[in-house]
Write a protein that holds these residues in place. Structure first.
Motif, PDB file in Angstrom:
ATOM      1  N   MET A 253       0.826  -1.204   0.000  1.00  0.00           N
ATOM      2  CA  MET A 253       0.000   0.000   0.000  1.00  0.00           C
ATOM      3  C   MET A 253       0.864   1.258   0.000  1.00  0.00           C
ATOM      4  O   MET A 253       0.557   2.239  -0.709  1.00  0.00           O
ATOM      5  CB  MET A 253      -0.938  -0.009   1.202  1.00  0.00           C
ATOM      6  CG  MET A 253      -1.941   1.129   1.218  1.00  0.00           C
ATOM      7  SD  MET A 253      -3.188   0.964   2.527  1.00  0.00           S
ATOM      8  CE  MET A 253      -4.208  -0.340   1.837  1.00  0.00           C
ATOM      9  N   ALA A 313      -9.363  -1.692   3.340  1.00  0.00           N
ATOM     10  CA  ALA A 313      -8.604  -1.757   2.091  1.00  0.00           C
ATOM     11  C   ALA A 313      -9.507  -2.124   0.917  1.00  0.00           C
ATOM     12  O   ALA A 313      -9.351  -1.592  -0.193  1.00  0.00           O
ATOM     13  CB  ALA A 313      -7.461  -2.765   2.229  1.00  0.00           C
ATOM     14  N   SER A 424      -5.394  -1.577  -2.811  1.00  0.00           N
ATOM     15  CA  SER A 424      -6.649  -1.938  -2.160  1.00  0.00           C
ATOM     16  C   SER A 424      -6.828  -3.439  -1.972  1.00  0.00           C
ATOM     17  O   SER A 424      -6.654  -3.956  -0.858  1.00  0.00           O
ATOM     18  CB  SER A 424      -7.820  -1.361  -2.974  1.00  0.00           C
ATOM     19  OG  SER A 424      -7.759  -1.815  -4.326  1.00  0.00           O
TER      20      SER A 424
END
Length: 453
Positions: A253, A313, A424
């Motif tokens: 991420m 996420a 994500s």
């Protein structure tokens, strides 16, 4: 609000000054762990013109070296502690070497293949210097107190400072790059600035924790003997596996953040905002998670935080993919919620780690905090390396085209989708995959407690 950011007072004979001195080192470890993960891949692909696949290897290979080097440092740290009763020498060596090698990573005089070689060599040197500090540093809490609740408080201090380091890295480092004119000049100025900060915050705990008496043994073990003794600690390895998967999820991420800001949300300048929203809430949430863990249990709270991070996420996929002002607002809001869960993912595994070390002492009669923290930091390094490495492979496979600041390139729709997936759904999947390992840790711990009852 200020009180939420201040860790609890002295506990178990540990003064605020001693806790402050120890925790300050985490500002430096947070800086080094975060800046390369956030900016190094983007620096190579979009400033130095290094192809994405090669850049991913450059980021991953030095970390792979660390996976081998960290256990060696752990065994060496235990041998030093047996001889001297302290771990100071390695701490000082790392504190002196890391700032220089960190700055060198962002001072490449070349582009393309030459730049890839430069960053590889300097990153290997920086990662090795980091290991010299990080491995004995992580070993200290198990030796600062034998009481689990006190060690949890020590971790709260450490993680509050770690959060500050991560905030400085993610919030200020991109701003320094922009303020210095961007490009190689901007990244070079950032590397020098952050290197000076790292020097200051590492040397204070390196010299200020000499009061901690480290007593591994009864005899110093070589690397092979340390592994042989440690391998029966199944609870430790289950906890380590879950931590590695979670570290990889967060690392992916972080690596994706500048790409999402640039190609999905409208501008590289949003990178700092994404990062601050992800990390800043944890400064407040860390003491709250510590209180919750005291009431409901550390493992239960860690499991809840893991599930919450995964759900948040997943929500980033539609939020960051929508485009426009609403998309930016939703993305920043979700990052703030993820930051609350991120706090638990930082403090609770590290609070559980010393428990596994002390349990192993009861099992084997051998104290080897350095060996276990060497294995732990090696696993963390693998996770942090796997994140950017896997993301670079995803970029290359979806057709992402590298560029330089002077010659930007428009990306295809497929490449833009790949950018978003790494921000994500992929982190969410890794978080879910860590849950069985957490359950295995809980079973091993319960079985051990039954045996010793």
């Amino acid at each position: 609000m200020t009180t939420a950011l201040v860790p609890p007072p002295a506990v178990g004979g540990l003064t605020r000054r001693r806790l402050f001195v120890y925790g300050l080192g985490s500002v430096g470890t947070g800086l080094f762990s975060t800046v390369p993960g956030l900016l190094l891949l983007y620096f190579m692909t979009d400033t130095l013109g290094v192809p994405a696949g090669i850049a991913g290897l450059v980021v991953a290979l030095p970390k792979a070296w660390d996976a081998v080097f960290n256990p060696v440092v752990g065994a060496a740290s235990d041998r030093e502690a047996v001889r001297t009763g302290r771990r100071t020498r390695l701490l000082v060596a790392g504190g002196l070497a890391l700032p220089v090698t960190f700055a060198a990573m962002f001072l490449s005089p070349m582009t393309g293949t030459g730049a890839a070689a430069w960053v590889t060599v300097t990153f290997v040197l920086a990662a090795s210097a980091f290991s010299l500090f990080q491995v004995p540093y992580v070993a200290l809490p198990a030796e600062m107190s034998p009481v689990p609740s006190v060690r949890t408080r020590i971790m709260v201090w450490r993680i509050v400072f770690l959060t500050l380091g991560i905030l400085v890295a993610g919030g200020a480092a991109p701003l320094v790059v922009d303020a210095a004119g961007g490009g190689r000049k901007g990244y070079g100025a950032m590397g020098l600035t952050v290197g000076l900060v790292i020097a200051a915050v590492l040397l204070v705990p390196a010299l200020g924790t000499r009061w901690v008496r480290s007593r591994p043994g009864p005899e110093p073990l070589g690397l092979v003997a340390a592994f042989r003794t440690a391998r029966g600690n199944r609870a430790f390895f289950a906890l380590l596996l879950s931590f590695v998967l979670q570290a990889a999820a967060v690392a992916i991420m972080l690596a994706a953040a500048p790409y999402v800001a640039t190609y999905r949300l409208g501008g590289y300048g949003l990178t700092s905002m994404l990062f601050v929203c992800l990390v800043a809430p944890s400064a407040v949430a860390v003491p709250l998670w510590a209180k919750a863990a005291g009431r409901w249990g550390r493992l239960r709270c860690l499991t809840v935080a893991t599930c919450g991070y995964a759900l948040g996420a997943v929500g980033l996929f539609p939020a960051a993919g929508g485009g426009g002002t609403v998309s930016v607002a939703l993305t920043l809001t979700l990052c703030g919620l993820l930051g609350v869960c991120y706090a638990a993912l930082q403090v609770l595994p590290l609070a559980l780690l010393p428990d596994t070390v002390h349990a192993d002492t009861a099992r084997t009669g051998q104290v080897q905090s350095g060996a276990f923290t060497g294995l732990w930091t090696a696993g963390e390094t693998v996770g942090l390396a796997a994140g950017p490495g896997a993301y670079s492979i995803a970029l290359a496979s979806t057709g992402f085209v590298s560029s330089t600041l002077d010659h930007p390139v428009a990306q295809t729709a497929t490449a833009r989708t790949g950018i978003l997936l790494g921000f994500s759904l992929v982190p969410a999947l890794l978080m879910l995959l860590s849950l069985p390992a957490l359950r295995a840790y809980g079973r091993r711990r319960a079985a051990r407690e039954t045996e010793t009852a």
